[in-house]
Design an enzyme around this catalytic site. Structure first.
Site, PDB file in Angstrom:
ATOM      1  N   TYR A  90       2.088 -27.964  11.107  1.00 57.93           N
ATOM      2  CA  TYR A  90       3.414 -27.846  11.345  1.00 57.93           C
ATOM      3  C   TYR A  90       3.949 -26.731  12.043  1.00 57.93           C
ATOM      4  O   TYR A  90       3.710 -25.567  11.993  1.00 57.93           O
ATOM      5  CB  TYR A  90       4.136 -28.054  10.045  1.00 57.93           C
ATOM      6  CG  TYR A  90       3.950 -26.652   8.948  1.00 57.93           C
ATOM      7  CD1 TYR A  90       5.040 -25.997   8.615  1.00 57.93           C
ATOM      8  CD2 TYR A  90       2.914 -26.698   8.295  1.00 57.93           C
ATOM      9  CE1 TYR A  90       4.976 -24.862   7.848  1.00 57.93           C
ATOM     10  CE2 TYR A  90       2.473 -25.693   7.281  1.00 57.93           C
ATOM     11  CZ  TYR A  90       3.617 -24.844   7.177  1.00 57.93           C
ATOM     12  OH  TYR A  90       3.316 -23.839   6.139  1.00 57.93           O
ATOM     13  N   ASP A 112       4.597 -22.693  -7.561  1.00 58.32           N
ATOM     14  CA  ASP A 112       4.998 -24.006  -7.299  1.00 58.32           C
ATOM     15  C   ASP A 112       5.430 -24.646  -8.534  1.00 58.32           C
ATOM     16  O   ASP A 112       6.325 -25.516  -8.810  1.00 58.32           O
ATOM     17  CB  ASP A 112       4.265 -24.816  -6.129  1.00 58.32           C
ATOM     18  CG  ASP A 112       4.513 -24.668  -4.939  1.00 58.32           C
ATOM     19  OD1 ASP A 112       5.256 -24.057  -4.549  1.00 58.32           O
ATOM     20  OD2 ASP A 112       3.512 -25.290  -4.437  1.00 58.32           O
ATOM     21  N   LYS A 150      11.036 -28.115  10.527  1.00 58.49           N
ATOM     22  CA  LYS A 150       9.877 -28.473  10.587  1.00 58.49           C
ATOM     23  C   LYS A 150       9.422 -29.857  11.322  1.00 58.49           C
ATOM     24  O   LYS A 150       9.790 -30.788  11.166  1.00 58.49           O
ATOM     25  CB  LYS A 150       8.954 -28.455   9.264  1.00 58.49           C
ATOM     26  CG  LYS A 150       9.263 -26.954   8.739  1.00 58.49           C
ATOM     27  CD  LYS A 150       8.649 -27.085   7.223  1.00 58.49           C
ATOM     28  CE  LYS A 150       8.853 -25.647   6.416  1.00 58.49           C
ATOM     29  NZ  LYS A 150       8.189 -25.749   5.196  1.00 58.49           N
ATOM     30  N   HIS A 167       9.898 -26.496  -0.845  1.00 63.66           N
ATOM     31  CA  HIS A 167      10.426 -25.394  -0.381  1.00 63.66           C
ATOM     32  C   HIS A 167      11.221 -25.426   0.814  1.00 63.66           C
ATOM     33  O   HIS A 167      11.429 -26.458   1.570  1.00 63.66           O
ATOM     34  CB  HIS A 167       9.052 -24.649   0.238  1.00 63.66           C
ATOM     35  CG  HIS A 167       7.771 -24.453  -0.368  1.00 63.66           C
ATOM     36  ND1 HIS A 167       6.531 -24.704  -0.111  1.00 63.66           N
ATOM     37  CD2 HIS A 167       7.545 -24.106  -1.779  1.00 63.66           C
ATOM     38  CE1 HIS A 167       5.510 -24.508  -1.230  1.00 63.66           C
ATOM     39  NE2 HIS A 167       6.397 -24.201  -1.985  1.00 63.66           N
TER      40      HIS A 167
END
Length: 191
Positions: free
Chosen positions: A131, A169, A71, A61
């Site tokens: 995250y 996904d 991130k 992603h």
């Protein structure tokens, strides 16, 4: 905290200094002043957490353009293989990836800068994954690449029959067919 370089210079592992005794352990997981000096100046605005079972693969992603996200990821429980793919056209490492095992034992964090696609596979019975992001989630600006693209050659360290994907996904385009990516010469941190 200590920086451990990876094969892509902008992607780094951060290993904390752990203080352990008979009671347990303590470590600093985030210090803005240290991070800004040692890694890059950044302002995180959102923290996220997910729980996944063994075999789950999430990714790859990213968010597009001015919605791009850096991130800082870590595992609270279990083990994952965390992957960052350089999707900056013109980069000397374009299309290459870094894969790092993050676990509750090593307490490592991985910094994934803007211009990279991100994903992970769960290697333990379950994993709790946290995250920080430096930009808010913008669903209308989502981008993604197929987790199993042979051009990327990512070894997710899972048998094919054990892999669990969301419908979303499972349907991402191949790297060569991905729409908007990033330009290595553009500063995605500029305001």
């Amino acid at each position: 905290m200590k920086i451990i370089p990876t094969d892509i210079k902008e992607v780094v592992v951060i290993a904390p200094r752990l203080f352990e005794d008979a009671r347990g352990y303590f470590f600093e997981s985030w210090t803005e002043e240290w991070f800004n000096a040692a890694v890059r100046p950044i302002r995180f605005v959102q923290d996220n957490e997910s729980k996944s079972c063994y075999g789950v693969v999430r990714g790859l992603h990213y968010q597009k353009g001015r919605f791009a996200q850096s991130k800082l990821v870590r595992v609270i429980r279990g083990r994952v293989l965390d992957v960052a793919v350089d999707i900056r056209r013109g980069s000397p490492t374009f299309g290459q990836h870094v894969a790092v095992e993050l676990s509750e034992e090593n307490h490592w964090q991985l910094f994934i800068p803007r211009g990279f696609a991100h994903g992970f596979s769960v290697l333990s019975e379950e994993a709790v994954f946290q995250y920080k992001c430096d930009n808010y989630y913008a669903p209308q600006q989502e981008g993604a690449i197929a987790w199993d693209d042979p051009d990327l050659g990512i070894d997710w360290r899972l048998p094919a029959g054990d892999i669990i994907l969301s419908a979303k996904d499972a349907a991402h385009p191949r790297f060569r067919e991905a729409g908007e990516l990033f330009d290595y010469n553009e500063d995605y941190y500029a305001e």
